[in-house]
Design an enzyme around this catalytic site. Structure first.
Site: not given
Ligand code: T1G
Length: 690
Positions: A410, A431, A443, A481
């Site tokens: 991540s 991800h 992702e 994120n």
């Protein structure tokens, strides 16, 4: 027969059966020209003395994916589908739908207007209109409720999900299932068998009975899930009232509602996301055709993410080799994966045998050597650079020399992880979001060395397991994120100024976010962010400043939901504001010399959006996302931003981009890209890297 064939709908005469074949690639969408052609061919067939029955099907054994969504930006073009379907319904010659591939939306409605439905064993059906902010506009609800239990219809139209033919037959939606290769001959035979019999018009049937209490409970559940999405509220109402309304009245009312919803802002926003999802797959230099086939997937690490990814692969019929050097972790993972599949079995309508069959495609091992048969390997071991590097090196040794290796990190630097791989060209990031068996977003991270073929393989693999991939460049937190961190930071400033977690989360949830940032943090676990902050403090000089409360919570063992307390305390899974957290926040404000004030919900939402906008603009400026719509799609699907608002950039464009930029300027700085777009009067959501 003297049919003047039309290239979009042609008629092939098979004895006394006229077969109408729709041919409008790629998905046989019912554009105006197709509706006209269908109407015309139906009229010819009905007049033709040699024709006694009609089959409607799609070219090459397909059917119809629904209305042409691109038409929805303008007015309804005549003939509306609902009128074409009246012709089919009223035909004195029996009409059979031969369904291959998909019958979606208007396509499913065409099938429902026919007098019988035969489907290929690999076809699927659905009324996905709700996802486009509308409702079935051509009598789909009223007709389906005359075949299937209204409670089931409610679930189908409110979720918009597609179903396989076995389930469709069980609920009464299709009459017969045949092998795909036999579809047309079987449909012709069925049509011949109906010649001379009165057509079975669904419109003439009564609405099916239902358990009223169960229906109402389901309706209430769905209305509660709408979170502001009009189309969900509307389909619930439509199904509810269609139980007691006459057929024509219900169809006319739904058509009028469809027309009005179609022109709504929400529908426009959802269409934008529909095309954004597909646009995200267009990556310069990365051809889908270059992807290598993936049948067997290796998953390294049997923790939460590894399990979720395994379930997602098994669900889609892939084989998985799950490896964990910790035998105990592996032993725990097996039943958890079985349970995960069983949970999916309910919504997917798999029988017990199907679950067993999928589970049989899982093998487990203690050593990474077992990865030798895998086409693609996802590394999902503990989120620590050293641990991941050693796993990647071992996977690289064990894997075939053409296997793609993907890290499910991540936050870690994919370029540095790539160095650990013997062949960095075959290394990418994928991800996944937790729970990986449910969340659609993935992702795809391109490292400096990733080859286009590896990237294409990773992306097509993600699609094959039902995910929606978006390309992200290598930056801290990738797209989702990164933006989450920026907006959470801003929300922590709100806490320092006077808000409390419940104020912030409440305001954002009212706006439509699935969950506010503090509730999300508690769910993900506060320890992850804690470790990350320590890492950043150790590597940056001067060390970055953080709002101290999250650290204080962690220091007292409050890691979020899993420990029963974090930003909130949890009682029987229910989140409750916690006085002790309020005191910590007040202490932090006092230490920062801030006099607390009450922060209005509107200000909270504005500042959250401004923070997302700023970070997104920087992400675009740095080339870490290819286009703005990729970011909107990712934030909707990764952060639970309300889809009906289109995503943060789409929303800001329509709610004062310039004033948003102004307020950012006043509070600090505006990214140059945003500044330029505002100056040129352009929309940021339309921005794409040239
Ligand atoms: N209209 C226009 N274009 C469409 C389309 C549609 N309905 N469906 C797909 N496309 C385009 C898509 O943009 C892409 O274009 C290409 O086709 C291939 O699609 C009256 C109101 C059928 C399961 O919601 O679910 O009917 O990117 O990449 O993965 O009540 O497309 O190549 O330029 O997705 O093989 C309801 C939407 C409409 C179905 C195929 N129907 N489509 O998936 O290919 S509302 C839907 C899908 C309605 C009635 C109403 C999927 C698919 P490009 P793709 P795929």
């Amino acid at each position: 027969m003297a049919a003047a064939n039309n290239p979009l709908v042609r008629t092939e005469q098979k004895g006394r059966v006229a077969v109408l074949i729709i041919d409008n690639p790629p998905v046989n969408a019912l554009a105006q020209a197709v509706r006209i052609a269908l109407q015309e061919q139906l009229a010819l067939a009905s007049r033709d003395a040699d024709t006694a029955a009609i089959v409607i099907t799609g070219e090459k054994g397909s059917f119809i994916a629904g209305a042409d969504i691109r038409e929805f930006d303008g007015p309804v073009l005549e003939p509306a589908l609902v009128r074409v379907l009246e012709t089919i319904d009223a035909s004195s010659k029996p009409v059979v739908a031969a369904i291959g591939a998909v019958a979606l939306g208007g396509g499913a409605e065409v099938a429902l207007a026919c007098h019988a439905r035969i489907a290929a064993d690999n076809a699927s059906l659905g009324l996905p209109e709700v996802k486009l902010g509308i409702l079935p506009g051509a009598g789909g609800i009223a007709r389906l409720m005359r075949l299937a239990d209204p409670a089931i219809v409610l679930d189908l139209v409110a979720s918009g999900r597609s179903i396989g033919v076995a389930y469709a037959r069980r609920i009464g939606w299709v009459d017969e299932i045949v092998p795909a290769a036999d579809l047309l001959p079987s449909a012709i035979r069925l049509a011949e068998s109906l010649i001379g019999k009165p057509p079975r018009r669904i419109s003439a049937l009564p609405v099916r009975g239902t358990d009223e209490a169960a229906f109402e409970a389901a309706a209430t559940r769905w209305a509660g899930r709408a979170r502001g999405q009009k189309s969900i509220e509307t389909v619930v109402d439509a199904v509810r009232s269609a139980r007691t309304t006459g057929f024509s009245q219900a169809v006319e009312r739904d058509f009028r509602t469809f027309v009005s919803l179609r022109g709504s802002d929400q529908a426009a926003a959802l269409r934008y996301l529909f095309f954004a999802e597909r646009q995200a797959l267009r990556i310069p230099g990365v051809e889908p055709k270059a992807a290598r086939p993936v049948k067997t997937v290796g998953v390294a690490g049997a923790g939460t993410m590894g399990r979720g990814i395994t379930i997602a692969c098994l669900k889609s019929g892939l084989s998985v080799v799950l490896v964990d050097t910790d035998s105990k972790a592996l032993e725990r993972a097996k039943p958890a994966i079985g349970e995960g599949l069983k949970r999916l079995a309910k919504s997917e309508q798999w029988g017990a045998a199907e679950v067993e069959r999928k589970l049989a495609s899982l093998s487990t091992a203690n050593a990474l050597d077992a990865m030798g048969s895998c086409d693609l390997i996802v590394e999902a071991v503990f989120e620590d650079e050293a641990v991941k590097r050693s796993a990647i090196a071992a996977i690289g040794k064990a894997a075939r020399t053409d296997a793609v290796i993907a890290t499910n990190t991540s936050y870690l630097d994919v370029d540095r992880l790539a160095d650990a791989c013997p062949d960095p060209a075959r290394f990418i990031g994928l991800h996944f979001f937790a729970p990986a068996e449910i969340m659609r977003l993935v992702e795809a991270i391109r490292s400096k060395a990733s080859s286009p073929q590896s990237l294409a393989t990773g992306i097509q693999f993600a699609r094959a397991i039902g995910k929606a991939p978006v390309l992200a460049g290598m930056c801290e937190g990738f797209i989702v994120n990164r933006i989450l961190a920026a907006y959470r930071r801003e929300m922590e400033v709100v806490l320092e100024e006077g808000g409390l977690p419940a104020d912030v989360d409440g305001a954002l949830e009212k706006f439509g976010m699935a969950m506010g940032p503090f509730a999300v943090a508690d769910l993900s676990g506060l320890d992850i962010g804690w470790a990350r902050r320590k890492r950043l403090r150790a590597t940056q000089n001067p060390p970055p400043k953080f709002f101290p409360v999250a650290d204080w919570l962690c220091e007292s063992g409050r890691f979020g939901r899993k420990t029963g307390a974090g930003w909130y305390r949890y009682e029987d899974g229910k989140r409750m504001a916690d006085e002790r957290v309020s005191l910590l926040i007040e202490r932090a404000s006092a230490e920062a010399g801030v006099t607390r004030r009450s922060v209005a919900a509107e200000e909270i939402v504005q500042r959250a959006l401004a923070a997302m906008l700023k970070e997104a603009a920087q992400t675009l400026e740095e080339g870490m996302a290819l286009r703005a719509s990729d970011i909107d799609f990712a934030i909707v699907n990764g952060l639970g931003f309300p889809a009906w608002r289109g995503g943060p950039l789409y929303y800001c464009d329509r709610h004062g981009l310039a004033s948003m930029a102004d307020s950012l300027e006043k509070r600090g700085s505006v990214p140059a890209l945003l500044h330029r777009l505002v100056g040129e009067g352009k929309r940021i959501s339309e921005y794409a890297q040239s």
